[in-house]
Design a protein around this motif. Structure first.
Motif, PDB file in Angstrom:
ATOM      1  N   GLY A  41      13.213 -18.001 -11.828  1.00  0.00           N
ATOM      2  CA  GLY A  41      14.122 -17.526 -11.114  1.00  0.00           C
ATOM      3  C   GLY A  41      14.021 -16.494 -10.174  1.00  0.00           C
ATOM      4  O   GLY A  41      12.767 -16.319  -9.475  1.00  0.00           O
TER       5      GLY A  41
ATOM      6  N   PRO B 111      19.923 -11.015 -23.240  1.00  0.00           N
ATOM      7  CA  PRO B 111      20.915 -10.278 -22.560  1.00  0.00           C
ATOM      8  C   PRO B 111      20.464 -10.548 -20.898  1.00  0.00           C
ATOM      9  O   PRO B 111      19.304 -10.719 -20.573  1.00  0.00           O
ATOM     10  N   LYS B 112      21.571 -10.398 -20.322  1.00  0.00           N
ATOM     11  CA  LYS B 112      21.360 -10.456 -18.706  1.00  0.00           C
ATOM     12  C   LYS B 112      20.477  -9.450 -18.262  1.00  0.00           C
ATOM     13  O   LYS B 112      20.539  -8.297 -18.771  1.00  0.00           O
ATOM     14  N   GLY B 113      19.477  -9.760 -17.641  1.00  0.00           N
ATOM     15  CA  GLY B 113      18.601  -8.714 -16.796  1.00  0.00           C
ATOM     16  C   GLY B 113      17.376  -8.491 -17.872  1.00  0.00           C
ATOM     17  O   GLY B 113      16.635  -7.614 -17.754  1.00  0.00           O
ATOM     18  N   TYR B 114      17.414  -9.516 -18.906  1.00  0.00           N
ATOM     19  CA  TYR B 114      16.022  -9.434 -19.931  1.00  0.00           C
ATOM     20  C   TYR B 114      14.731  -9.493 -19.001  1.00  0.00           C
ATOM     21  O   TYR B 114      14.515 -10.436 -18.175  1.00  0.00           O
ATOM     22  N   TYR B 115      13.730  -8.666 -19.307  1.00  0.00           N
ATOM     23  CA  TYR B 115      12.243  -8.855 -18.564  1.00  0.00           C
ATOM     24  C   TYR B 115      11.286  -9.287 -19.516  1.00  0.00           C
ATOM     25  O   TYR B 115      11.243  -8.903 -20.639  1.00  0.00           O
TER      26      TYR B 115
ATOM     27  N   ASP C  63      19.691 -15.451 -27.941  1.00  0.00           N
ATOM     28  CA  ASP C  63      20.321 -15.163 -26.920  1.00  0.00           C
ATOM     29  C   ASP C  63      19.937 -13.879 -26.228  1.00  0.00           C
ATOM     30  O   ASP C  63      19.721 -12.923 -26.798  1.00  0.00           O
TER      31      ASP C  63
END
Length: 112
Positions: A102, A52-56, A50
């Motif tokens: 995205g 995290p939000k904003g993973y680069y 999973d």
């Protein structure tokens, strides 16, 4: 920038100041991502955990002029204001398998 499957940051030093990956992560790709065979469309990128939000993650490859990239590689090339990023020859540049990257794609490139 890359992380292990447990979510810990890669402990190795970056290849260069501008490249967010170590030598091993460039060779094999970010351990939190993997390209797998899709039943109908070739390879596709999946997360191995999973995220995290904003993973680069970085899309990287060789910076070339559009006319110098073979037509069959254009599907995996990324167009930038500086030219085209050809990621095909690099196994570790996994974002070339992303179905719909995205909102944000960080592109890094090497000069031809």
């Amino acid at each position: 920038m890359s992380t292990s499957r447990s979510g810990r940051p890669c402990p190795n030093s970056r290849v260069t100041k501008l490249m967010p990956y170590c030598k091993q992560c460039m060779k094999n790709g970010d351990p939190s991502l993997r390209a797998v065979k899709h039943p109908r469309f070739g390879k596709i990128l999946i997360a191995t955990r999973d995220l995290p939000k904003g993973y680069y993650a970085a899309w990287w490859g060789k910076l070339c002029q559009k006319k110098k990239i073979p037509y069959k590689r254009m599907e995996w090339a990324l167009e930038t204001s500086k030219g085209m990023v050809d990621a095909v020859p690099y196994k570790g540049s996994l974002l070339k398998y992303c179905a719909c990257p995205g909102v944000k794609v960080l592109s890094l490139r090497f000069q031809c």
